[in-house]
Design an enzyme around this catalytic site. Sequence first.
Site, short mmCIF file in Angstrom:
data_model
loop_
_atom_site.label_atom_id
_atom_site.label_comp_id
_atom_site.label_asym_id
_atom_site.label_seq_id
_atom_site.Cartn_x
_atom_site.Cartn_y
_atom_site.Cartn_z
N LYS A 100 0.97 -1.12 0.28
CA LYS A 100 -0.05 0.20 -0.14
C LYS A 100 0.61 1.17 0.14
O LYS A 100 0.50 2.20 -0.55
CB LYS A 100 -0.88 -0.01 1.22
N GLU A 146 0.70 6.81 -6.61
CA GLU A 146 -0.26 7.95 -6.69
C GLU A 146 -0.01 9.20 -6.54
O GLU A 146 -0.46 10.01 -7.37
CB GLU A 146 -1.31 7.62 -5.37
#
Length: 345
Positions: free
Chosen positions: A189, A196
């Site tokens: 993550k 991102e």
Amino acid sequence: MQLGMVGLGRMGANMVRRLVQDAHKCVVYDVRAQVVEAAIQADLVTGAASLQDLVARLAPPRVVWLMLPAALVDETLAALTPLLSAHDIVIDGGNSHYHDDIRRSAELRAHGIHYLDVGTSGGVAGYERGYCLMIGGEASVVEHLGPIFATLAPGAEAAPAIAGRRKTTSTASQGYLHCGPSGAGHFVKMIHNGIEYGMMGAYAEGLNILHQANIGKASAAIDAETTPLRSPEFYQYDFDLPEITELWRRGSVISSWLLDIIAQALLADPALEHYAGRVSDSGEGRWTLAAAIDQGVPAPILGAALFGRFSSRGNAGFADQVLSAMRHGFGGHVEQGAHKEDEKK
């Protein structure tokens, strides 16, 4: 299955809503009593007044999911652990550092308690779209909680199948995956969020160039301190950014959910006047770069995206002042827009 949810913020509350749609029962707790009250649903969601109350309402072996800011996890675990029993399961679904997961897993193992770190992506739209779940911990515990993860995840219909993908027992196509031992979920993550940052930065920079593509129509200063625009005739475009982003959503290689969000924001507010442009970071971009440095892996794009966020918060101000001081010192250059008393120097 039954699950206790601690933390009913932007994601936790919606995760509970998604779980009960598939007949899972939840006991919920948040420090804000009014939020707990709002989440209660007859026979499906029970409110708890404290961590003690939450644990008492869960049938052993208990499953407790923490959906909290990373800074609150350790103090919550310190209060929660004495209330739990051997074979209970604790899940951290926030954005904790994976180093902390390795430590916490060992600490809870000493009490016979299982621990999973679950990187959870989906944001405020996860209730409808589902949540991408990146899981670290014991494989047997992940398998036991498969029904929970399957309900929260988007499912195979969220994306078309890749032609030629071999048949496998992996759950990746369902939107959740056991990535490895403790810390693995939050490590994956962490990198996800670093990527991102880079994607968001690229969209922002590209759209800013389009936004400024009419600079040739503006009156340009003529002085020794300003580089002139050599070919103003090349920058005479007034682009309709809401329409361009809507165009890119269809058939473009840069189409994505992030682009959907941009198009929606520009439709509602083409000048984005409701945003000041101060971009925060919750830590994952920093941790991604730290891992890259430890591994000796180059990540200049991700680094630039993170540093761009620092600049957006005014943290480049003193560096800019140092640059101006140097230009003034070696060339007598005066800042444009400087105070009159400075211009006399």
